[in-house]
Design a protein around this motif. Structure first.
Motif: not given
Length: 229
Positions: A176-178, A209-210, A215-221
């Protein structure tokens, strides 16, 4: 142009991405948010920012008070769960579930769609990295779509066949982040926290929040959202 679409918009990451997808796909977007007595009412400010960012044709906020039923940490004086592990989130239905919320929201969207002669509703439900909510499942969305096409004058007269679009349904949070990046979501405009402080800053500890952080960590964003100290 793909026609008019009603886009349910909470101001969170998922619904903002969903609006971005509808915009990308050529729909004239009508954003619909809800002031339903939620403790994280600051999300409505985020929804207004996101609707403006994507140039929604109109943004309406429907006022309904789900506090009259309560039974949820979002609409009653019940503590929001914090520091839960992924395994805990995937077991059972959490106290942040608001009874019948998506059914109610989609019903409002269905009504506005009929008035606008629209055949399309977008909702950012997700059935992978989701917090156990039964009204985020594909089976529910399919059942609602069937009901909607029995419930409206436009459908009964054969003038429309309502479709409920769920472009995030099969994506995990990193996906979703990507996708959000691809469709131009400004992450700084969004709000995901269930229990923000008085300044509207995210707690960083609730399920929402978790999952967002994961999601952001796994997307590298990098997530620009400010976490309360």
């Amino acid at each position: 142009m793909s026609g008019k679409a009603i886009c349910l918009l909470s101001g969170g990451l998922d619904s903002s991405t969903c609006l971005g997808v509808a915009k990308r796909d050529g729909y004239e977007c009508y954003a619909l948010s809800f002031d339903y007595g939620q403790r994280h009412r600051v999300e409505l400010d985020a929804a207004a920012r996101v609707a403006q960012h994507f140039g929604a044709k109109e943004h309406r906020v429907a006022k309904i008070d789900l506090r009259i039923f309560g039974a949820s940490a979002l609409t009653a004086d019940i503590d929001v769960p914090k520091h839960r592990e992924a395994g805990e989130m995937s077991t059972g239905i959490p106290i942040t579930y608001v009874p019948a919320r998506n059914t109610i929201f989609l019903s409002f969207a269905m009504a506005w769609a009929e008035v606008l002669e629209s055949s399309d509703i977008f909702i950012g439900v997700n059935a992978i990295d989701y917090s156990g909510y039964p009204d985020c499942r594909p089976e529910f969305i399919h059942a609602f779509e069937q009901m909607a096409n029995l419930a409206t004058k436009a459908a009964a007269e054969g003038r429309t066949n309502l479709r409920v679009h769920t472009p995030l349904a099969r994506l995990n949070k990193a996906g979703i982040v990507k996708l959000a990046q691809e469709v131009g979501v400004d992450f700084a405009l969004t709000h995901s926290c269930y229990d923000p402080d008085e300044q509207g800053r995210a707690c960083g500890e609730c399920d929402s929040c978790i999952l967002r952080r994961k999601g952001f960590e796994e997307a590298g964003v990098r997530d620009p959202i400010v976490i309360a100290p």
